[in-house]
Design a protein around this motif. Structure first.
Motif, PDB file in Angstrom:
ATOM      1  N   ILE A 161       0.835  -1.208   0.000  1.00  0.00           N
ATOM      2  CA  ILE A 161       0.000   0.000   0.000  1.00  0.00           C
ATOM      3  C   ILE A 161       0.866   1.253   0.000  1.00  0.00           C
ATOM      4  O   ILE A 161       0.597   2.213  -0.728  1.00  0.00           O
ATOM      5  CB  ILE A 161      -0.975  -0.015   1.202  1.00  0.00           C
ATOM      6  CG1 ILE A 161      -1.986  -1.155   1.041  1.00  0.00           C
ATOM      7  CG2 ILE A 161      -1.691   1.325   1.335  1.00  0.00           C
ATOM      8  CD1 ILE A 161      -2.858  -1.374   2.265  1.00  0.00           C
ATOM      9  N   GLN A 162       1.949   1.251   0.789  1.00  0.00           N
ATOM     10  CA  GLN A 162       2.835   2.419   0.832  1.00  0.00           C
ATOM     11  C   GLN A 162       3.479   2.688  -0.529  1.00  0.00           C
ATOM     12  O   GLN A 162       3.683   3.843  -0.906  1.00  0.00           O
ATOM     13  CB  GLN A 162       3.928   2.215   1.883  1.00  0.00           C
ATOM     14  CG  GLN A 162       3.479   2.510   3.282  1.00  0.00           C
ATOM     15  CD  GLN A 162       4.590   2.293   4.302  1.00  0.00           C
ATOM     16  OE1 GLN A 162       5.551   1.572   4.055  1.00  0.00           O
ATOM     17  NE2 GLN A 162       4.446   2.917   5.462  1.00  0.00           N
ATOM     18  N   GLY A 163       3.792   1.627  -1.253  1.00  0.00           N
ATOM     19  CA  GLY A 163       4.373   1.805  -2.584  1.00  0.00           C
ATOM     20  C   GLY A 163       3.438   2.580  -3.500  1.00  0.00           C
ATOM     21  O   GLY A 163       3.854   3.522  -4.196  1.00  0.00           O
ATOM     22  N   PHE A 164       2.165   2.196  -3.485  1.00  0.00           N
ATOM     23  CA  PHE A 164       1.192   2.915  -4.308  1.00  0.00           C
ATOM     24  C   PHE A 164       0.965   4.325  -3.776  1.00  0.00           C
ATOM     25  O   PHE A 164       0.840   5.272  -4.553  1.00  0.00           O
ATOM     26  CB  PHE A 164      -0.135   2.145  -4.357  1.00  0.00           C
ATOM     27  CG  PHE A 164      -0.151   1.052  -5.376  1.00  0.00           C
ATOM     28  CD1 PHE A 164      -0.497   1.311  -6.693  1.00  0.00           C
ATOM     29  CD2 PHE A 164       0.190  -0.240  -5.031  1.00  0.00           C
ATOM     30  CE1 PHE A 164      -0.516   0.301  -7.635  1.00  0.00           C
ATOM     31  CE2 PHE A 164       0.185  -1.256  -5.968  1.00  0.00           C
ATOM     32  CZ  PHE A 164      -0.166  -0.985  -7.281  1.00  0.00           C
ATOM     33  N   LEU A 165       0.919   4.471  -2.470  1.00  0.00           N
ATOM     34  CA  LEU A 165       0.679   5.783  -1.874  1.00  0.00           C
ATOM     35  C   LEU A 165       1.808   6.762  -2.206  1.00  0.00           C
ATOM     36  O   LEU A 165       1.559   7.929  -2.519  1.00  0.00           O
ATOM     37  CB  LEU A 165       0.508   5.653  -0.355  1.00  0.00           C
ATOM     38  CG  LEU A 165       0.070   6.896   0.397  1.00  0.00           C
ATOM     39  CD1 LEU A 165      -1.266   7.408  -0.125  1.00  0.00           C
ATOM     40  CD2 LEU A 165      -0.039   6.610   1.887  1.00  0.00           C
ATOM     41  N   LYS A 166       3.034   6.289  -2.190  1.00  0.00           N
ATOM     42  CA  LYS A 166       4.169   7.157  -2.545  1.00  0.00           C
ATOM     43  C   LYS A 166       4.072   7.615  -3.993  1.00  0.00           C
ATOM     44  O   LYS A 166       4.342   8.770  -4.315  1.00  0.00           O
ATOM     45  CB  LYS A 166       5.493   6.427  -2.316  1.00  0.00           C
ATOM     46  CG  LYS A 166       5.896   6.338  -0.870  1.00  0.00           C
ATOM     47  CD  LYS A 166       7.213   5.606  -0.711  1.00  0.00           C
ATOM     48  CE  LYS A 166       7.557   5.438   0.760  1.00  0.00           C
ATOM     49  NZ  LYS A 166       8.792   4.671   0.961  1.00  0.00           N
ATOM     50  N   LYS A 167       3.682   6.702  -4.882  1.00  0.00           N
ATOM     51  CA  LYS A 167       3.543   7.062  -6.298  1.00  0.00           C
ATOM     52  C   LYS A 167       2.415   8.070  -6.493  1.00  0.00           C
ATOM     53  O   LYS A 167       2.551   9.017  -7.259  1.00  0.00           O
ATOM     54  CB  LYS A 167       3.293   5.814  -7.139  1.00  0.00           C
ATOM     55  CG  LYS A 167       4.494   4.911  -7.250  1.00  0.00           C
ATOM     56  CD  LYS A 167       4.167   3.641  -8.022  1.00  0.00           C
ATOM     57  CE  LYS A 167       5.345   2.680  -8.024  1.00  0.00           C
ATOM     58  NZ  LYS A 167       5.016   1.415  -8.694  1.00  0.00           N
ATOM     59  N   ILE A 168       1.313   7.851  -5.788  1.00  0.00           N
ATOM     60  CA  ILE A 168       0.163   8.770  -5.915  1.00  0.00           C
ATOM     61  C   ILE A 168       0.531  10.133  -5.330  1.00  0.00           C
ATOM     62  O   ILE A 168       0.233  11.168  -5.923  1.00  0.00           O
ATOM     63  CB  ILE A 168      -1.077   8.176  -5.221  1.00  0.00           C
ATOM     64  CG1 ILE A 168      -1.595   6.995  -6.045  1.00  0.00           C
ATOM     65  CG2 ILE A 168      -2.158   9.228  -5.030  1.00  0.00           C
ATOM     66  CD1 ILE A 168      -2.679   6.194  -5.370  1.00  0.00           C
TER      67      ILE A 168
END
Length: 173
Positions: A161-168
């Protein structure tokens, strides 16, 4: 209301204010000033827009929508066990938010209001999922194998989830 102002003798009003300003006011002047101040105050208290209605028209009550202030509601049911919560957060992320997150990362247009809204919405939802995972306390579990399984599952879901959140969050608005 306009006719009322037209009928007021300007000289009387000017002399009244001159007496007030020069500290030569009588008790009657003080009473008139106090009543006028209270009248103006009540006008602004009971009519926050401060406007007066047009002459000859009926006063209309304006209805304002109350903005709903959302309370933090857990995304995951509290009755679930820690293991079920981790599985549920992972399922919710993969089924409800992953596809939209992948799409917004690939084709984000900062000039498109829908994309900007979707970016903010996804950021908020992913943060809520992380908060759900953060609320899971595995320190009280005595079975070391089960504890390790829970910690690893939680850790993997958090990293995903953090990976996607960082990209967003990295998308320029």
């Amino acid at each position: 209301m306009d006719s009322l102002f037209q009928n007021i003798n300007k000289e009387v009003v000017i002399s009244f204010y001159q007496r007030i300003v020069n500290n030569n006011s009588s008790d009657l002047d003080k009473v008139i000033a106090t009543v006028g101040a209270i009248g103006l105050l009540s006008l602004f208290v009971f009519n926050p827009l401060g406007g007066s209605s047009k002459s000859g028209s009926k006063t209309s009550k304006r209805k304002f929508k109350k903005r709903a202030i959302p309370k933090y509601e857990p995304i995951i049911k509290k009755e679930l066990t820690d293991e079920e919560k981790i599985v549920e957060v992972n399922r919710k992320f993969n089924e409800e938010y992953r596809k939209d997150a992948e799409q917004i990362i690939v084709k984000f247009d900062k000039n498109d209001d829908k994309d900007v809204y979707k970016k903010a919405f996804l950021g908020e939802m992913l943060m809520k999922l992380l908060l759900e995972l953060d609320s899971i306390d595995v320190s009280q579990i005595e079975d070391l194998d089960f504890k390790k399984k829970l910690k690893d599952g939680r850790k993997n879901t958090i990293h995903e989830i953090q990976g996607f959140l960082k990209k967003i969050d990295g998308l320029k608005s």
